[in-house]
Design an enzyme around this catalytic site. Sequence first.
Site, PDB file in Angstrom:
ATOM      1  N   ASP A   1      33.529 -79.395  -3.300  1.00 50.63           N
ATOM      2  CA  ASP A   1      34.046 -80.665  -2.773  1.00 50.63           C
ATOM      3  C   ASP A   1      34.774 -80.503  -1.436  1.00 50.63           C
ATOM      4  OD1 ASP A   1      33.108 -81.581  -5.211  1.00 50.63           O
ATOM      5  OD2 ASP A   1      35.083 -81.588  -6.147  1.00 50.63           O
TER       6      ASP A   1
ATOM      7  N   ARG B   1      33.946 -85.820  -6.462  1.00 49.07           N
ATOM      8  CA  ARG B   1      35.078 -86.350  -7.247  1.00 49.07           C
ATOM      9  C   ARG B   1      35.890 -87.354  -6.438  1.00 49.07           C
ATOM     10  NH1 ARG B   1      36.144 -85.786 -12.389  1.00 49.07           N
ATOM     11  NH2 ARG B   1      38.026 -87.013 -12.247  1.00 49.07           N
TER      12      ARG B   1
ATOM     13  N   ARG C   1      16.177 -98.517  -4.497  1.00 44.41           N
ATOM     14  CA  ARG C   1      16.077 -97.424  -5.477  1.00 44.41           C
ATOM     15  C   ARG C   1      17.319 -96.544  -5.335  1.00 44.41           C
ATOM     16  NH1 ARG C   1      12.360-100.150  -6.622  1.00 44.41           N
ATOM     17  NH2 ARG C   1      10.182 -99.572  -6.998  1.00 44.41           N
TER      18      ARG C   1
HETATM   19  O1  F6P Z   1      34.523 -80.240  -8.486  1.00 45.74           O
HETATM   20  C1  F6P Z   1      33.183 -79.916  -8.437  1.00 45.74           C
HETATM   21  C2  F6P Z   1      32.345 -80.963  -9.133  1.00 45.74           C
HETATM   22  O2  F6P Z   1      30.982 -80.620  -8.954  1.00 45.74           O
HETATM   23  C3  F6P Z   1      32.611 -82.400  -8.696  1.00 45.74           C
HETATM   24  O3  F6P Z   1      32.039 -82.694  -7.462  1.00 45.74           O
HETATM   25  C4  F6P Z   1      32.056 -83.143  -9.866  1.00 45.74           C
HETATM   26  O4  F6P Z   1      32.659 -84.417 -10.019  1.00 45.74           O
HETATM   27  C5  F6P Z   1      32.410 -82.264 -11.033  1.00 45.74           C
HETATM   28  O5  F6P Z   1      32.605 -80.961 -10.526  1.00 45.74           O
HETATM   29  C6  F6P Z   1      31.363 -82.230 -12.106  1.00 45.74           C
HETATM   30  O6  F6P Z   1      31.852 -81.523 -13.184  1.00 45.74           O
HETATM   31  P1  F6P Z   1      30.959 -81.035 -14.406  1.00 45.74           P
HETATM   32  O7  F6P Z   1      30.178 -79.837 -13.948  1.00 45.74           O
HETATM   33  O8  F6P Z   1      31.952 -80.701 -15.452  1.00 45.74           O
HETATM   34  O9  F6P Z   1      30.058 -82.167 -14.776  1.00 45.74           O
END
Ligand code: F6P
Length: 376
Positions: free
Chosen positions: A142, A186, A276
Amino acid sequence: MPRAKRIAILTAGGDCPGLNAVIRAVVRTAQNAYGWEVWGVADGMEGFLKPRNEGLRLLTRNDVSGTIAHGGTILGASNRCDIFAVPDARGTPQDRSDRVLAAMKRLRLDALICVGGDGTQSAAHRLLQRGVPIVGVPKTIDNDVRGTDRSFGFDTVIGVVGEAIGRLYTTAQSHHRVMLCEVMGRDTGWIALHGGLASGAEAILIPEIPYDPDRLARKVQARMEHGKRFSVVVVSEGARSAGGPMTYRTDDDDRLGGVSFRIAAELRERTVLEVRHIVLGHIQRGGSPSPYDRVLASRMGEHAVQLIHAGAFGQMVALRGEKMTSYPIELAAQGPRRVPPRGPLVAQARALGATFAAADGSDDAAADARHLHGAP
Ligand code: F6P
């Protein structure tokens, strides 16, 4: 002669391209420069909860050999374990940080390297306060860990997003459609912003700039009316309309995802366009790290060992400009670094013609007028 040091390393939080390059750099630097042993903790902090040190193992040169280009982490990761709130048999959270102290003592470990995002660094900071000698390495796709300009993994993700959006343009142009591409990030919009810039997207929706569905619809409709019969919109998973909530996955109310479904419906209600959407999901995090990320991760791993050698505990490695440096871990524990809505990158994206469909009208009025009345 003083005993050679023994250090440990763990990778916590979601996996991220470049983790293996960090582990490799730590093992090689520790061995080559100082003759130290490096122990790997399995599955983030969870490794400390296993009985009889079963969650820790000595890492040899062979373990890390040939791993620089491999995604994921040879140690395993977990983004569910909070060592200060581990559920007991009844589900009641218990502080298990004593397990870390006990393992460090039993194995005579001199330091622990915590590779992780802001949540992990928050736990690392608390462990530090309990007397664990810790050095942090920022990790997140992120790119939102405070104190460092860049985290490894981000460059790889932007490459994947750029490639994916490039492919979406093909269909968008051929079928005269609006294509929405939902990306991770996130609470922050760095991935969407860089991914959008890298692919020339017409609109970028990020959590830091709540969007107005009417504005977004006007933008894509205006393009259509002026002969550009397609649009690509990059949607951060944390995007939300003004006053609206973030969107969580239906199967897991702790994880973001699915906002592009709603935005597609909003566009269909407001325009006659064919829309889409796709959710890129974990495709973004997988696979081999980019050469840039391999270099950055290697530099960070090496620097972490040098910090331990200098006795600089409580520090987290950081990249500032081109320079490898460090700062107190507690800074990273203060929560994510967000995209400044009035910052240069947002302004540049607007100058290039992208809209954020900002509900507060902060998209440059002149640019909006150009989209509405002239060439997009
Ligand atoms: O923080 C890294 C991240 O890939 C975010 O971008 C995303 O919201 C989250 O982790 C997804 O988490 P998980 O792998 O638990 O679904």
